[in-house]
Design an enzyme around this catalytic site. Structure first.
Site, PDB file in Angstrom:
ATOM      1  N   ASP A   8       0.874  -1.173   0.000  1.00 47.32           N
ATOM      2  CA  ASP A   8       0.000   0.000   0.000  1.00 47.32           C
ATOM      3  C   ASP A   8       0.913   1.225   0.000  1.00 47.32           C
ATOM      4  OD1 ASP A   8       0.921   0.315   2.597  1.00 47.32           O
ATOM      5  OD2 ASP A   8      -1.061   0.408   3.521  1.00 47.32           O
ATOM      6  N   CYS A  65       3.297  -3.012   3.962  1.00 46.90           N
ATOM      7  CA  CYS A  65       2.433  -1.872   4.281  1.00 46.90           C
ATOM      8  C   CYS A  65       3.177  -1.065   5.344  1.00 46.90           C
ATOM      9  CB  CYS A  65       1.023  -2.298   4.697  1.00 46.90           C
ATOM     10  SG  CYS A  65       0.909  -3.270   6.210  1.00 46.90           S
ATOM     11  N   THR A  67       3.108  -1.067   8.691  1.00 51.03           N
ATOM     12  CA  THR A  67       3.657  -1.937   9.736  1.00 51.03           C
ATOM     13  C   THR A  67       3.933  -3.357   9.251  1.00 51.03           C
ATOM     14  OG1 THR A  67       1.425  -2.608  10.344  1.00 51.03           O
ATOM     15  CG2 THR A  67       2.372  -0.725  11.554  1.00 51.03           C
ATOM     16  N   HIS A  98      11.232 -23.436   9.510  1.00 54.85           N
ATOM     17  CA  HIS A  98      10.243 -24.101  10.355  1.00 54.85           C
ATOM     18  C   HIS A  98       8.814 -24.033   9.820  1.00 54.85           C
ATOM     19  CE1 HIS A  98      12.840 -23.863  14.289  1.00 54.85           C
ATOM     20  NE2 HIS A  98      13.532 -24.253  13.233  1.00 54.85           N
ATOM     21  N   HIS A 133       8.931 -30.393  11.521  1.00 52.60           N
ATOM     22  CA  HIS A 133       8.171 -29.194  11.151  1.00 52.60           C
ATOM     23  C   HIS A 133       7.072 -29.510  10.148  1.00 52.60           C
ATOM     24  CE1 HIS A 133      11.137 -27.035  13.403  1.00 52.60           C
ATOM     25  NE2 HIS A 133      12.097 -27.557  12.660  1.00 52.60           N
TER      26      HIS A 133
END
Ligand code: RB5
Length: 156
Positions: A8, A65, A67, A98, A133
């Protein structure tokens, strides 16, 4: 690798740097937008990019974005996507080993360009370890299919 990338406005500037870096590293990429720093809604680019990765049209996806949180929430709602929000190199390495993460989210307002490039390089260059995993990642897939989790939940 074939990479889907999207951001964004909060991640636009960092995305420009990472697009140039992907080209430098020899990866193919498609930019799902946005295409200017004008304010827009991150779900409008995160969902199409994540769906394209889930359909197998790309090997991996990168979302940015402000954050990294909004785009990672969107991506993780798309079945088949395991999107890891990373702000450090160790998490980028471990989430490939993992979680077999197939999308990487980063925050353009959180980390600097050089850190983001190091995270991207590490994430693209680290292999999934499988083994124990695989059972855990498999349980995520089963959950997505609407099946109940196996009774055995012993820690290892
Ligand atoms: C946009 O202002 C901002 O909310 C967005 O980039 C992101 O940080 C959301 O999680």
């Amino acid at each position: 690798m074939k990479i889907a990338i999207a951001s964004d406005h909060g991640g636009f500037e960092l995305k420009q740097h990472l697009i140039a870096y992907l080209a430098e590293l020899g990866h193919e990429f498609t930019d799902f937008g946005c295409y200017s720093p004008e304010s827009m809604d991150y779900p409008d680019v995160a969902f199409p990019a994540a769906e394209a990765v889930a359909r197998g049209e790309f090997d991996r996806g990168v979302l940015i974005c402000g954050t990294g949180v909004g785009v990672s929430i969107c991506a993780n709602k798309v079945p088949g996507i395991r999107c890891a929000l990373c702000s450090d190199i160790l998490t980028a390495e471990l989430t490939r080993q993992h979680n077999d993460s197939n999308m990487l989210a980063m925050g353009g307002r959180i980390i600097g360009v050089e850190t983001a490039k190091a995270i991207l390089r590490t994430w693209l260059g680290t292999d999934y370890l499988g083994g124990r995993h695989a059972r855990r990642v498999g349980k995520i897939g089963k959950y997505e299919e609407g099946r109940s989790l196996p009774a055995e939940t012993e820690a290892e």
